[in-house]
Write a protein that holds these residues in place. Sequence first.
Motif: not given
Length: 330
Positions: A181-190, A197-213
Amino acid sequence: MQYTTLGTTALTVSRLGLGLAALGRPGYINLNHAADLDHNYAVDAMQAHTHQVLDAAWDVGIRYFDAARSYGLAERFLGTWLRQHQHPPADVTIGSKWGYTYTADWQVQADKHEIKVHSLAVLQCQWHESTAELAPYLRLYQIHSATLESGVLDNQAVLGELARLKQAGLAIGLSVSGEQQAAVIERALHVTIDGVRLFDTVQVTWNLLEQSTTTILHAAHAAGMGVIVKEALANGRLTPRNTRPADAALRSYLAAQANHLHTTIDALALAAVLVQPWASVVLSGAATIDHLHANLHALTIDPAALAPLPADLHEAPATYWATRSSLPWN
């Protein structure tokens, strides 16, 4: 209900939104999903049930609703509800996604529930399908589960078509899933088109167990992207219904923390996401009115009362996503 602007777009969203992944199709991986639907999978019954949950969400002030082409008939259920109530398009923000095709044929069990193809042909086809169901309400269109492997962020034909839609007034986003997820968001930012910049938003899985982003989401927010959080309850693992033996210690710890705050596990888990400074809107995946109302208690928890959670509560991305993949469709 609290409201905010979705990144640098002109879209207003409620801090708590409603995602329709569990409402638009008979089968899903959320724990005890079958019980939420009372095992009644008739299309008319499911549409009526979805409309009841949407009514309840509207009544408490939810104004962001999120669907996808692959969520069975979620777009249709949402569109018929919007038109029946004649909600003014300016009063609600609707997002949907393209890239996956629903293939379960309205069955709970299937060889393939959805198939991903990030091609120009699929984008053009599904854009017409989405607008047929959701016009004139659709304001945000997202790539569904963009990955580096699919090549969609390097597909100039797709990016050019998305830029054309953006120029016509649509907000453009992407959703991400999996260990990268983190690598894809990094790529999308550029990703830029004509210096924008093309992307206005990002939808991401983030919760108490998955915080890698966490780190990249701070950067995305600072760059002006709106952040939509999905699966904040880890498909039911962060709710009282989680009886998985492997999660016994997790549930015991969260129950103790929730009891201390006089709330529930799900409300505690949602509150922990809502307090993040980069989170624009956090999706409830509730499939019943009772669960929706339980989720709403997250908005009443004082952020200052949230104790720092131990680092060992987080799971390694590989562990988290492997567990998610093992959850049965039901």
